[in-house]
Design a protein around this motif. Sequence first.
Motif, short mmCIF file in Angstrom:
data_model
loop_
_atom_site.label_atom_id
_atom_site.label_comp_id
_atom_site.label_asym_id
_atom_site.label_seq_id
_atom_site.Cartn_x
_atom_site.Cartn_y
_atom_site.Cartn_z
N ARG A 104 -45.37 28.07 -55.98
CA ARG A 104 -43.96 27.71 -55.75
C ARG A 104 -43.26 27.34 -57.05
O ARG A 104 -42.10 27.69 -57.28
N GLU A 105 -43.95 26.60 -57.90
CA GLU A 105 -43.35 26.10 -59.14
C GLU A 105 -43.54 27.04 -60.32
O GLU A 105 -43.02 26.80 -61.40
N GLN A 106 -44.33 28.08 -60.14
CA GLN A 106 -44.66 29.05 -61.17
C GLN A 106 -45.38 28.42 -62.36
O GLN A 106 -45.32 28.90 -63.48
N ALA A 107 -46.07 27.32 -62.08
CA ALA A 107 -46.88 26.62 -63.09
C ALA A 107 -47.71 25.57 -62.36
O ALA A 107 -47.30 25.07 -61.30
N ILE A 108 -48.85 25.23 -62.92
CA ILE A 108 -49.64 24.15 -62.34
C ILE A 108 -48.83 22.87 -62.41
O ILE A 108 -48.23 22.56 -63.44
N THR A 109 -48.81 22.16 -61.31
CA THR A 109 -48.08 20.90 -61.24
C THR A 109 -48.97 19.82 -60.64
O THR A 109 -49.81 20.10 -59.79
N VAL A 110 -48.80 18.61 -61.12
CA VAL A 110 -49.46 17.45 -60.52
C VAL A 110 -48.41 16.50 -59.94
O VAL A 110 -48.74 15.39 -59.55
N ASN A 111 -47.18 16.99 -59.86
CA ASN A 111 -46.09 16.21 -59.29
C ASN A 111 -46.39 15.96 -57.81
O ASN A 111 -46.57 16.90 -57.04
N ARG A 112 -46.43 14.70 -57.41
CA ARG A 112 -46.80 14.33 -56.05
C ARG A 112 -45.88 14.97 -55.01
O ARG A 112 -46.34 15.42 -53.97
N GLN A 113 -44.59 15.04 -55.28
CA GLN A 113 -43.65 15.63 -54.34
C GLN A 113 -43.95 17.12 -54.14
O GLN A 113 -43.95 17.62 -53.01
N HIS A 114 -44.22 17.83 -55.21
CA HIS A 114 -44.56 19.25 -55.12
C HIS A 114 -45.83 19.45 -54.31
O HIS A 114 -45.94 20.37 -53.49
N LEU A 115 -46.82 18.59 -54.55
CA LEU A 115 -48.10 18.70 -53.85
C LEU A 115 -47.95 18.35 -52.37
O LEU A 115 -48.54 19.01 -51.51
N GLN A 116 -47.13 17.35 -52.05
CA GLN A 116 -46.88 16.99 -50.65
C GLN A 116 -46.21 18.15 -49.93
O GLN A 116 -46.54 18.44 -48.78
N GLN A 117 -45.26 18.80 -50.58
CA GLN A 117 -44.60 19.96 -49.98
C GLN A 117 -45.58 21.10 -49.73
O GLN A 117 -45.49 21.82 -48.75
N ALA A 118 -46.55 21.24 -50.63
CA ALA A 118 -47.54 22.30 -50.50
C ALA A 118 -48.53 22.03 -49.36
O ALA A 118 -49.22 22.95 -48.91
N LEU A 119 -48.59 20.80 -48.87
CA LEU A 119 -49.44 20.49 -47.73
C LEU A 119 -48.89 21.08 -46.44
O LEU A 119 -49.63 21.36 -45.51
N LYS A 120 -47.58 21.28 -46.40
CA LYS A 120 -46.93 21.80 -45.20
C LYS A 120 -47.11 23.31 -45.13
O LYS A 120 -47.05 23.99 -46.15
N PRO A 121 -47.31 23.84 -43.92
CA PRO A 121 -47.46 25.30 -43.80
C PRO A 121 -46.18 26.00 -44.26
O PRO A 121 -45.08 25.52 -44.02
#
Length: 122
Positions: A104-121
Amino acid sequence: MNLFTDEQADKLRENGSPENRDKDHCPVVKLFLPGTRCTWLLTELDPEDENRAFGLCDLGLGFPELGYVDLHELITLQFAYQVTNDLNFIGEYPISVYARAARREQAITVNRQHLQQALKPS
């Protein structure tokens, strides 16, 4: 030159063992090249070749992908770029979540918000 702490190497070996190999592990180690967008989140070592690690690889071109990396190549980079182990990194999510967020971000991210969004289908 060693890229991992002893504890990290032990966990990478454990994750790469035949009984654990196909699991969705949390990343154990984050390697990066300072001053670039190159980052690797590694989950396991190949038990047949410990110079080969599996994880999320991002060469900074906008296309992070899951795959294998040759650790000898990274060690070779040490002379030119100093591959660095982020000792403060703690993998809190399975690698599949980091991979979805990275796509989604076109780069590795450790941003908590990005990771939380990625938990959703999607």
